[in-house]
Design a protein around this motif. Structure first.
Motif, mmCIF file in Angstrom:
data_model
loop_
_atom_site.group_PDB
_atom_site.id
_atom_site.type_symbol
_atom_site.label_atom_id
_atom_site.label_comp_id
_atom_site.label_asym_id
_atom_site.label_seq_id
_atom_site.Cartn_x
_atom_site.Cartn_y
_atom_site.Cartn_z
ATOM 1 N N ARG A 1 0.823 -1.212 0.000
ATOM 2 C CA ARG A 1 0.000 0.000 0.000
ATOM 3 C C ARG A 1 0.860 1.265 0.000
ATOM 4 O O ARG A 1 0.459 2.303 -0.499
ATOM 5 N N LYS A 2 2.064 1.178 0.558
ATOM 6 C CA LYS A 2 2.995 2.313 0.584
ATOM 7 C C LYS A 2 3.932 2.310 -0.638
ATOM 8 O O LYS A 2 4.879 3.086 -0.693
ATOM 9 N N ASN A 3 3.688 1.404 -1.609
ATOM 10 C CA ASN A 3 4.496 1.279 -2.843
ATOM 11 C C ASN A 3 5.967 0.976 -2.573
ATOM 12 O O ASN A 3 6.855 1.541 -3.210
ATOM 13 N N MET A 4 6.237 0.096 -1.644
ATOM 14 C CA MET A 4 7.605 -0.297 -1.327
ATOM 15 C C MET A 4 7.909 -1.665 -1.933
ATOM 16 O O MET A 4 8.389 -2.567 -1.272
ATOM 17 N N VAL A 5 7.613 -1.808 -3.237
ATOM 18 C CA VAL A 5 7.735 -3.083 -3.945
ATOM 19 C C VAL A 5 8.675 -2.920 -5.130
ATOM 20 O O VAL A 5 8.674 -1.879 -5.790
ATOM 21 N N ASP A 6 9.460 -3.966 -5.404
ATOM 22 C CA ASP A 6 10.332 -3.974 -6.573
ATOM 23 C C ASP A 6 10.230 -5.350 -7.247
ATOM 24 O O ASP A 6 10.564 -6.362 -6.649
ATOM 25 N N ILE A 7 9.739 -5.369 -8.509
ATOM 26 C CA ILE A 7 9.631 -6.636 -9.235
ATOM 27 C C ILE A 7 10.550 -6.666 -10.455
ATOM 28 O O ILE A 7 10.385 -7.487 -11.335
ATOM 29 N N SER A 8 11.539 -5.770 -10.496
ATOM 30 C CA SER A 8 12.373 -5.664 -11.690
ATOM 31 C C SER A 8 13.250 -6.900 -11.909
ATOM 32 O O SER A 8 13.516 -7.268 -13.050
ATOM 33 N N ASN A 9 13.700 -7.562 -10.857
ATOM 34 C CA ASN A 9 14.557 -8.739 -11.011
ATOM 35 C C ASN A 9 13.828 -10.044 -10.715
ATOM 36 O O ASN A 9 14.444 -11.090 -10.588
ATOM 37 N N SER A 10 12.529 -9.996 -10.601
ATOM 38 C CA SER A 10 11.790 -11.190 -10.192
ATOM 39 C C SER A 10 11.400 -12.060 -11.389
ATOM 40 O O SER A 10 11.376 -11.601 -12.527
ATOM 41 N N TYR A 11 11.105 -13.304 -11.094
ATOM 42 C CA TYR A 11 10.692 -14.275 -12.102
ATOM 43 C C TYR A 11 9.793 -15.303 -11.435
ATOM 44 O O TYR A 11 9.677 -15.341 -10.215
ATOM 45 N N LEU A 12 9.142 -16.129 -12.254
ATOM 46 C CA LEU A 12 8.204 -17.121 -11.735
ATOM 47 C C LEU A 12 8.663 -18.519 -12.122
ATOM 48 O O LEU A 12 9.238 -18.713 -13.199
ATOM 49 N N ILE A 13 8.371 -19.487 -11.251
ATOM 50 C CA ILE A 13 8.702 -20.884 -11.540
ATOM 51 C C ILE A 13 7.465 -21.749 -11.338
ATOM 52 O O ILE A 13 6.557 -21.395 -10.589
ATOM 53 N N TYR A 14 7.473 -22.890 -12.042
ATOM 54 C CA TYR A 14 6.419 -23.895 -11.895
ATOM 55 C C TYR A 14 6.985 -25.033 -11.071
ATOM 56 O O TYR A 14 8.054 -25.559 -11.371
ATOM 57 N N LYS A 15 6.258 -25.422 -10.003
ATOM 58 C CA LYS A 15 6.728 -26.499 -9.133
ATOM 59 C C LYS A 15 5.531 -27.169 -8.479
ATOM 60 O O LYS A 15 4.730 -26.506 -7.825
ATOM 61 N N ASN A 16 5.371 -28.488 -8.675
ATOM 62 C CA ASN A 16 4.308 -29.289 -8.052
ATOM 63 C C ASN A 16 2.910 -28.715 -8.290
ATOM 64 O O ASN A 16 2.142 -28.511 -7.358
ATOM 65 N N PHE A 17 2.568 -28.461 -9.559
ATOM 66 C CA PHE A 17 1.262 -27.936 -9.962
ATOM 67 C C PHE A 17 0.945 -26.578 -9.326
ATOM 68 O O PHE A 17 -0.213 -26.223 -9.167
ATOM 69 N N GLU A 18 1.969 -25.827 -8.963
ATOM 70 C CA GLU A 18 1.798 -24.489 -8.408
ATOM 71 C C GLU A 18 2.813 -23.565 -9.041
ATOM 72 O O GLU A 18 3.840 -24.008 -9.549
ATOM 73 N N ILE A 19 2.530 -22.275 -9.009
ATOM 74 C CA ILE A 19 3.441 -21.278 -9.560
ATOM 75 C C ILE A 19 3.849 -20.338 -8.436
ATOM 76 O O ILE A 19 3.009 -19.891 -7.650
ATOM 77 N N PHE A 20 5.147 -20.044 -8.361
ATOM 78 C CA PHE A 20 5.700 -19.213 -7.298
ATOM 79 C C PHE A 20 6.458 -18.023 -7.881
ATOM 80 O O PHE A 20 7.096 -18.130 -8.925
#
Length: 156
Positions: free
Chosen positions: A42-61
């Protein structure tokens, strides 16, 4: 009776996504966050510039998404700034993503994080990485477009 459509308020964006990847398909998904993380979002203290997603055990993280805690957060709570966050998608979407990742070597990357009503959502894309040659061609076309717009602006 006028019904106003509220636009989704964007929290943060990954600006380099369109430069580094060819995007095949995008998905809007939910995030599983803790209480202190929501307060920080809510305070905009987020950074997703270096993030990525993986698939593991029928779930995504989601990995490497940095949510910095605000100063008023309790000391007793375990504050893992870049912990893995579970992504909430439908079963068909997860299977579609799994097939494309395993067979066609696509990767999952977050594009942006936004609010939909009071829910924090993330826009992710199934994409393929660009090579340096592709990036150079895009830069050339952009400079040509800029020159043409300058010339046409000065001409009239």
């Amino acid at each position: 009776m006028n019904k106003k459509k509220k636009k989704n308020k964007i929290i943060c964006r990954n600006k380099k996504i369109y430069f580094n990847y060819f995007i095949k398909k995008t998905f809007k998904a939910g995030l599983v966050l803790k209480g202190w993380e929501i307060k920080s979002v809510r305070k905009n203290m987020v950074d997703i510039s270096n993030s990525y997603l993986i698939y593991k055990n029928f779930e995504i993280f989601l990995l490497n998404c940095r949510i910095n805690p605000i100063k008023t957060t309790s000391i007793n709570v375990d504050l893992d700034v870049s912990r893995t966050k579970k992504i909430l998608l439908k079963k068909k979407e997860i299977l579609f993503i799994k097939n494309n990742i395993q067979r066609k070597n696509y990767s999952l990357v977050p594009i942006s994080m936004f609010w939909k009503k009071s829910w924090c959502k993330i826009k992710i894309s199934l994409s393929k990485g660009k090579k340096n040659i592709d990036k150079r061609e895009i830069k050339k076309t952009n400079t040509i477009k800029k020159e043409l717009s300058r010339i046409s602006k000065n001409f009239y």
